[in-house]
Design a protein around this motif. Structure first.
Motif, PDB file in Angstrom:
ATOM      1  N   ARG A 671       0.475   5.307   1.217  1.00 47.56           N
ATOM      2  CA  ARG A 671      -0.761   6.013   1.569  1.00 47.56           C
ATOM      3  C   ARG A 671      -1.522   6.430   0.302  1.00 47.56           C
ATOM      4  NH1 ARG A 671      -0.517   6.677   6.932  1.00 47.56           N
ATOM      5  NH2 ARG A 671       1.485   7.188   7.920  1.00 47.56           N
ATOM      6  N   THR A 672      -0.778   6.906  -0.673  1.00 45.75           N
ATOM      7  CA  THR A 672      -1.410   7.268  -1.947  1.00 45.75           C
ATOM      8  C   THR A 672      -2.071   6.051  -2.587  1.00 45.75           C
ATOM      9  OG1 THR A 672       0.207   9.025  -2.328  1.00 45.75           O
ATOM     10  CG2 THR A 672      -0.992   8.205  -4.252  1.00 45.75           C
ATOM     11  N   ALA A 673      -1.369   4.918  -2.546  1.00 44.11           N
ATOM     12  CA  ALA A 673      -1.913   3.693  -3.141  1.00 44.11           C
ATOM     13  C   ALA A 673      -3.216   3.280  -2.460  1.00 44.11           C
ATOM     14  CB  ALA A 673      -0.889   2.570  -3.039  1.00 44.11           C
ATOM     15  N   LEU A 674      -3.255   3.312  -1.139  1.00 43.99           N
ATOM     16  CA  LEU A 674      -4.468   2.912  -0.433  1.00 43.99           C
ATOM     17  C   LEU A 674      -5.606   3.887  -0.687  1.00 43.99           C
ATOM     18  CD1 LEU A 674      -2.965   1.666   2.953  1.00 43.99           C
ATOM     19  CD2 LEU A 674      -4.048   0.299   1.154  1.00 43.99           C
ATOM     20  N   LEU A 691      -0.810  -5.395   3.294  1.00 45.55           N
ATOM     21  CA  LEU A 691       0.197  -6.321   3.817  1.00 45.55           C
ATOM     22  C   LEU A 691       1.601  -5.756   3.626  1.00 45.55           C
ATOM     23  CD1 LEU A 691       1.215  -9.093   4.839  1.00 45.55           C
ATOM     24  CD2 LEU A 691       0.970  -9.933   2.482  1.00 45.55           C
ATOM     25  N   LEU A 692       1.895  -5.271   2.432  1.00 46.45           N
ATOM     26  CA  LEU A 692       3.225  -4.722   2.154  1.00 46.45           C
ATOM     27  C   LEU A 692       3.465  -3.442   2.954  1.00 46.45           C
ATOM     28  CD1 LEU A 692       3.224  -5.291  -1.714  1.00 46.45           C
ATOM     29  CD2 LEU A 692       4.595  -6.530  -0.036  1.00 46.45           C
ATOM     30  N   PHE A 693       2.434  -2.626   3.080  1.00 49.21           N
ATOM     31  CA  PHE A 693       2.556  -1.397   3.864  1.00 49.21           C
ATOM     32  C   PHE A 693       2.814  -1.733   5.335  1.00 49.21           C
ATOM     33  CE2 PHE A 693       0.283   2.850   5.036  1.00 49.21           C
ATOM     34  CZ  PHE A 693       1.525   3.422   5.321  1.00 49.21           C
ATOM     35  N   GLY A 694       2.059  -2.691   5.853  1.00 51.72           N
ATOM     36  CA  GLY A 694       2.264  -3.087   7.239  1.00 51.72           C
ATOM     37  C   GLY A 694       3.660  -3.630   7.479  1.00 51.72           C
ATOM     38  N   SER A 695       4.177  -4.390   6.532  1.00 50.25           N
ATOM     39  CA  SER A 695       5.530  -4.923   6.660  1.00 50.25           C
ATOM     40  C   SER A 695       6.560  -3.794   6.664  1.00 50.25           C
ATOM     41  CB  SER A 695       5.811  -5.895   5.513  1.00 50.25           C
ATOM     42  OG  SER A 695       7.129  -6.391   5.560  1.00 50.25           O
ATOM     43  N   ALA A 696       6.350  -2.798   5.772  1.00 48.51           N
ATOM     44  CA  ALA A 696       7.277  -1.663   5.721  1.00 48.51           C
ATOM     45  C   ALA A 696       7.213  -0.858   7.018  1.00 48.51           C
ATOM     46  CB  ALA A 696       6.935  -0.783   4.520  1.00 48.51           C
ATOM     47  N   LEU A 697       6.018  -0.663   7.553  1.00 51.07           N
ATOM     48  CA  LEU A 697       5.873   0.079   8.807  1.00 51.07           C
ATOM     49  C   LEU A 697       6.531  -0.671   9.968  1.00 51.07           C
ATOM     50  CD1 LEU A 697       2.155   1.236   8.411  1.00 51.07           C
ATOM     51  CD2 LEU A 697       4.174   2.730   8.419  1.00 51.07           C
ATOM     52  N   ARG A 698       6.442  -1.979   9.940  1.00 50.00           N
ATOM     53  CA  ARG A 698       7.104  -2.760  11.002  1.00 50.00           C
ATOM     54  C   ARG A 698       8.606  -2.549  10.960  1.00 50.00           C
ATOM     55  NH1 ARG A 698       9.946  -7.171  11.159  1.00 50.00           N
ATOM     56  NH2 ARG A 698       9.482  -7.753   8.989  1.00 50.00           N
ATOM     57  N   ARG A 699       9.181  -2.542   9.749  1.00 54.79           N
ATOM     58  CA  ARG A 699      10.631  -2.350   9.648  1.00 54.79           C
ATOM     59  C   ARG A 699      11.032  -0.931  10.058  1.00 54.79           C
ATOM     60  NH1 ARG A 699       9.549  -5.278   4.961  1.00 54.79           N
ATOM     61  NH2 ARG A 699       9.662  -3.399   3.665  1.00 54.79           N
ATOM     62  N   ARG A 707       0.468  -2.708  12.963  1.00 56.75           N
ATOM     63  CA  ARG A 707      -0.466  -3.713  13.465  1.00 56.75           C
ATOM     64  C   ARG A 707      -1.857  -3.523  12.849  1.00 56.75           C
ATOM     65  NH1 ARG A 707       1.066  -3.468  18.268  1.00 56.75           N
ATOM     66  NH2 ARG A 707      -0.233  -1.701  18.897  1.00 56.75           N
ATOM     67  N   ASP A 708      -2.305  -2.273  12.757  1.00 56.28           N
ATOM     68  CA  ASP A 708      -3.625  -2.009  12.176  1.00 56.28           C
ATOM     69  C   ASP A 708      -3.691  -2.454  10.713  1.00 56.28           C
ATOM     70  OD1 ASP A 708      -4.410  -0.945  14.573  1.00 56.28           O
ATOM     71  OD2 ASP A 708      -4.082   1.149  13.982  1.00 56.28           O
ATOM     72  N   ARG A 709      -2.649  -2.122   9.969  1.00 55.92           N
ATOM     73  CA  ARG A 709      -2.635  -2.492   8.544  1.00 55.92           C
ATOM     74  C   ARG A 709      -2.609  -4.008   8.381  1.00 55.92           C
ATOM     75  NH1 ARG A 709      -4.810   1.619   6.008  1.00 55.92           N
ATOM     76  NH2 ARG A 709      -3.725   3.586   6.434  1.00 55.92           N
ATOM     77  N   LEU A 710      -1.811  -4.680   9.167  1.00 54.46           N
ATOM     78  CA  LEU A 710      -1.670  -6.138   9.032  1.00 54.46           C
ATOM     79  C   LEU A 710      -2.946  -6.854   9.459  1.00 54.46           C
ATOM     80  CD1 LEU A 710       1.991  -6.506  10.301  1.00 54.46           C
ATOM     81  CD2 LEU A 710       1.168  -6.822   7.952  1.00 54.46           C
ATOM     82  N   HIS A 711      -3.604  -6.372  10.508  1.00 52.18           N
ATOM     83  CA  HIS A 711      -4.873  -6.981  10.908  1.00 52.18           C
ATOM     84  C   HIS A 711      -5.926  -6.796   9.817  1.00 52.18           C
ATOM     85  CE1 HIS A 711      -4.250  -8.612  14.846  1.00 52.18           C
ATOM     86  NE2 HIS A 711      -3.763  -7.480  15.345  1.00 52.18           N
ATOM     87  N   SER A 712      -5.952  -5.614   9.193  1.00 50.98           N
ATOM     88  CA  SER A 712      -6.901  -5.366   8.107  1.00 50.98           C
ATOM     89  C   SER A 712      -6.639  -6.301   6.925  1.00 50.98           C
ATOM     90  CB  SER A 712      -6.806  -3.906   7.668  1.00 50.98           C
ATOM     91  OG  SER A 712      -7.669  -3.652   6.584  1.00 50.98           O
ATOM     92  N   ALA A 726      -2.788 -14.991   3.925  1.00 52.42           N
ATOM     93  CA  ALA A 726      -3.115 -14.820   5.342  1.00 52.42           C
ATOM     94  C   ALA A 726      -1.955 -15.265   6.221  1.00 52.42           C
ATOM     95  CB  ALA A 726      -4.378 -15.605   5.680  1.00 52.42           C
ATOM     96  N   THR A 727      -1.267 -16.320   5.810  1.00 51.03           N
ATOM     97  CA  THR A 727      -0.106 -16.792   6.576  1.00 51.03           C
ATOM     98  C   THR A 727       0.992 -15.743   6.582  1.00 51.03           C
ATOM     99  OG1 THR A 727      -0.611 -19.102   6.065  1.00 51.03           O
ATOM    100  CG2 THR A 727       1.662 -18.586   6.692  1.00 51.03           C
ATOM    101  N   GLN A 728       1.196 -15.067   5.455  1.00 56.81           N
ATOM    102  CA  GLN A 728       2.196 -13.999   5.418  1.00 56.81           C
ATOM    103  C   GLN A 728       1.833 -12.878   6.394  1.00 56.81           C
ATOM    104  OE1 GLN A 728       2.231 -12.988   1.197  1.00 56.81           O
ATOM    105  NE2 GLN A 728       4.157 -14.073   0.910  1.00 56.81           N
ATOM    106  N   ALA A 729       0.544 -12.524   6.455  1.00 55.98           N
ATOM    107  CA  ALA A 729       0.117 -11.473   7.382  1.00 55.98           C
ATOM    108  C   ALA A 729       0.325 -11.916   8.826  1.00 55.98           C
ATOM    109  CB  ALA A 729      -1.345 -11.129   7.126  1.00 55.98           C
TER     110      ALA A 729
END
Length: 816
Positions: A671-674, A691-699, A707-712, A726-729
């Protein structure tokens, strides 16, 4: 005989090519391909004749290309001369007069000379009937450059001298002093110290107004007429400096080989040879250029020319009546018959001191003089050389040697560039001092400044993470270089512009600009700069997912860089390959490449690139479970970010902490980074953080926020044209059980293409073959074939005919 050489072509657009010339696929460097076509005016037959005459070292770019027409295409010239000799004598005389008026100094005096000599222009009818030339409102238009050269060379030496004297006699207008001096010098029978002095002063006048090609011609002729060997060497060095700054690299290197000048040798080595050797030569040049304690402000390189006069005896010939009595050189060696008072020679026959100090220009390719000296102050020659030495250390990655440059500057009392002191402070770990020095240097990016100062401002801004200021400085440096008539500096500015374009997520614009700059670097003989641009293009290809292009560009850059000790492009190419692996999910390969990058020393790696790549290394190391070295690397990165206080650097440091933190603890760091990213300019890195934040939130099973972070992130990667990311997202979204947002096709089909693909498509639609496109873009035909297959796939077409139609339809709305 007055030498006539090929004129410089337009520096911003490549010559058109056809199937008539097929350069050998191997054994010739890409820079030589470009320069050969420019040397022969784009004439395919001349190029075919020229190439077999080149030596092995010339084919690879180690030695400069020939510059005299008789060395370029002697058979073609013989044919053109035979056509000219078949014409009537009066016609040939008019063609000789027109050719002498057009090159190497375009003087626009043909019609005045015709009127003054009462010549009958109807004699040109024979030339027009033969298809050799035709008369127009502005004078004579030759069929091609080779015909013009032949028209000049078929004249006898006496006739050539007489037409030059006639042209000198009619050039009386304000501002025509350089042109008049050129024709007076070209009409001389032999060495003349007085004419050499006049030409030298005229060269300075031409250089002041940005006409560096004219200045080079005048200085070169002055050297040929100068009877004093020492002064002749100095004039030759000036001519080489003018040639280099005007973008004529081959001529500059040939002239420099006859003039022992450490400063000039250092600048040429910096851009075309071994940068380590360049550093040594440049420091020696600083010592020569710097004023001594007892003579502060009078650089030996800027001393007035010293020449000896000699009488010139006029000749008589068939065309002697053209020149008239005013063409006779006065017997008094102290008097120069010129309307410009700056060309008057003082009583001392061995010393010429122009009244206007601008008439003397130091023989330093980088020491640019301003078009408006009253409003713009240019750095001193010693300061310029010190800046070049700084660049040499940056290119090699041998930052320890910067301390030596600082010591030399201190001993000689030369003000060191801010980048020099800033880099030394950063290398020593004095980050606060480095920040202050670099901020001072980065602040000198106002419009209309010296291009070298602006480029250093861009480098300092990049080190501080201020990419907006870096982009502004590089654009202004390129504009200033063009305004001053020094295109040689433009590619260098674009080398560092590429970093800003990459970080701010503009791969299409950055790739297009870097591709154009690559051609300019090749055309002006700056192979080291071309290597750096190749590495930058590899980085753009990694971002846009063009794996084959990335690997080919990186291999080309590293092969050249490692052979010449260029640590900066070598490291950048290695980073490009690592980023390609990282964005493609090959984390172990990326970590291995970045670990190797950290271990590379000067000439093979670069501390600045290693620092910039730290966030990517931390990501790759965490993904492979190897965090020990990553923590050490991040600690130094965090210390720098905390000192410089760049929002982007602080954001990336916070992202690294998130990657290294366990479980829930990482969320706050993300959150600080964003939050910090929102105040910065690295839009692409912000998308990767999401992308990395969304992946961490998924785990952590925070599905909605993930989902919101990954779509963004996905939307950003699609807009950047970064398909691998984009493929990673999309993969992360599928793991959430959420269908990824479908890719929205843009309004124009061509918008789906990468910048490289669009460039290839347009060239193919214009009728260029794969081999021709490959030579133009410094790629292999195999890679061009890969690009075209990708273009056809993305556009859903099967032939070049369909490509032509589709591109025409896409361009219609833009033209409308």
């Amino acid at each position: 005989m007055t030498p006539v050489n090929p004129p410089p072509l337009d520096r911003t657009s490549p010559p058109r090519r056809t199937d008539a010339w097929r350069p050998p696929a191997a054994g010739i460097s890409e820079g030589v391909r470009v320069r050969v076509l420019r040397a022969v005016y784009g004439d395919q037959r001349a190029a075919a004749e020229f190439l077999p005459r080149l030596t092995e070292h010339q084919l690879t770019g180690t030695d400069p290309l020939p510059t005299q027409p008789t060395e370029l295409a002697p058979a073609l010239l013989r044919e053109r001369r035979a056509e000219i000799r078949a014409l009537p004598d009066d016609t040939r005389l008019l063609l000789l007069l027109a050719a002498a008026d057009q090159y190497p100094v375009s003087t626009d005096a043909f019609l005045r000379a015709v009127v003054a000599a009462r010549l009958d222009t109807r004699c040109l009818d024979a030339a027009e009937a033969a298809g050799i030339a035709h008369a127009g409102a502005g004078g004579v238009a030759f069929r091609d450059a080779w015909t013009r050269i032949a028209a000049y060379e078929t004249g006898t030496p006496a006739d050539r001298r007489d037409v030059h004297r006639l042209l000198a006699r009619v050039l009386r207008g304000e501002g025509e002093t350089p042109s008049r001096s050129w024709h007076r010098g070209a009409g001389a029978l032999g060495p003349s110290g007085r004419l050499a002095a006049e030409l030298s002063a005229a060269a300075g006048t031409a250089a002041d107004t940005g006409r560096l090609s004219v200045a080079r011609t005048l200085a070169e002729r002055a050297a040929a007429l100068c009877p004093d060997p020492a002064e002749q060497h100095r004039l030759t060095a000036r001519a080489a400096a003018y040639a280099w700054r005007s973008g004529d690299g081959d001529r500059a290197r040939r002239l420099a080989s006859t003039a022992a000048d450490d400063a000039l040798s250092g600048v040429l080595a910096l851009r075309t040879g071994n940068a380590t050797e360049a550093f040594d030569a440049l420091l020696i040049g600083v010592g020569v250029a710097a004023p001594t304690a007892s003579d502060r402000g009078a650089s030996p390189l800027a001393a007035p020319p010293s020449v000896a006069p000699s009488a010139v005896t006029p000749s008589t010939s068939r065309a002697a009546t053209l020149a008239g009595p005013r063409a006779v050189t006065p017997a008094d060696p102290r008097t120069v018959p010129s309307a410009d008072p700056r060309t008057v020679t003082p009583a001392d026959p061995r010393t010429v001191t122009p009244a206007d100090p601008r008439a003397v220009t130091p023989a330093i390719p980088g020491a640019l003089t301003s078009v408006t000296p009253s409003t713009i102050t240019s750095p001193t020659p010693a300061t310029h050389l010190l800046a070049r030495a700084t660049e040499a250390a940056i290119y090699t990655g041998d930052l320890r040697r910067l301390r030596e440059a600082v010591r030399v500057a201190g001993r000689l009392g030369v003000v060191a560039p801010g980048t020099l002191g800033g880099l030394v402070a950063a290398f020593d770990g004095r980050y606060a001092d480095a920040r202050d020095l670099l901020k001072s240097a980065a602040g000198r990016c106002g419009p209309g400044g010296d291009p070298t100062v602006l480029i250093h401002a861009a480098i300092a801004a990049l080190l501080l993470g201020d990419h907006t200021r870096a982009a502004t400085a590089t654009v202004r440096a390129a504009a200033s270089a063009r305004a001053r008539g020094t295109p040689v500096t433009v590619p260098q500015a674009m080398e560092f512009r590429a970093y800003a374009d990459f970080w701010t997520g503009r791969p299409r614009a950055g790739e297009a600009a870097a591709t154009d700059a690559l051609w300019q670097a090749h055309a002006t003989g700056q192979d080291n700069g071309a290597c750096h641009l190749q590495a930058a293009l590899a980085m753009f290809a990694a971002l846009t997912g063009d794996a084959d292009v990335c690997r080919e560009r990186a291999a080309t850059a590293r092969s050249y860089a490692l052979a010449r000790g260029l640590g900066l492009p070598a490291a950048l190419a290695q980073w490009a390959l690592a980023f390609l692996d990282l964005s493609s999910g090959r984390f172990a390969a990326a970590a291995a490449r970045l670990r190797a990058l950290a271990g590379f020393g000067p000439g093979h790696g670069h501390r600045a690139i290693r620092h910039l790549a730290t966030p990517h290394y931390v990501e790759a190391a965490v993904r492979t479970g190897d965090t020990r070295v990553a923590r050490v690397a991040h600690a130094d990165y965090e210390r720098w970010a905390g000192t410089v206080l760049s929002p982007d650097d602080l954001a990336l440091s916070a992202r690294c902490r998130a990657l290294l933190a366990p479980g829930e603890e990482a969320v706050d760091h993300y959150r600080t980074a964003l939050d910090l990213h929102s105040r910065g300019t690295r839009d692409f890195e912000r998308a990767r953080t999401e992308l990395l934040f969304g992946s961490a939130l998924r785990r952590l099973r925070r599905r909605t926020e993930a989902r919101d972070r990954l779509h963004s992130a996905l939307e950003a990667f699609d807009s950047f044209g970064a398909p691998h990311c984009a493929t990673q997202a999309r993969t992360e979204l599928r793991a959430l059980g959420t269908p990824a947002a479908p890719f929205r096709a843009p309004d124009s089909p061509t918008a789906t293409l990468t910048a490289q693909q669009l460039l290839v498509a347009r060239m193919a639609a214009d009728g260029a073959t794969n081999r021709e496109i490959a030579a133009r873009l410094a790629l292999s035909p195999r890679t061009i074939d890969h690009h075209l297959r990708g273009v056809f796939t993305r556009l859903g077409i099967r032939s070049r005919i369909e490509l032509v139609r589709l591109l025409a339809e896409s361009d219609e709305p833009e033209s409308g």
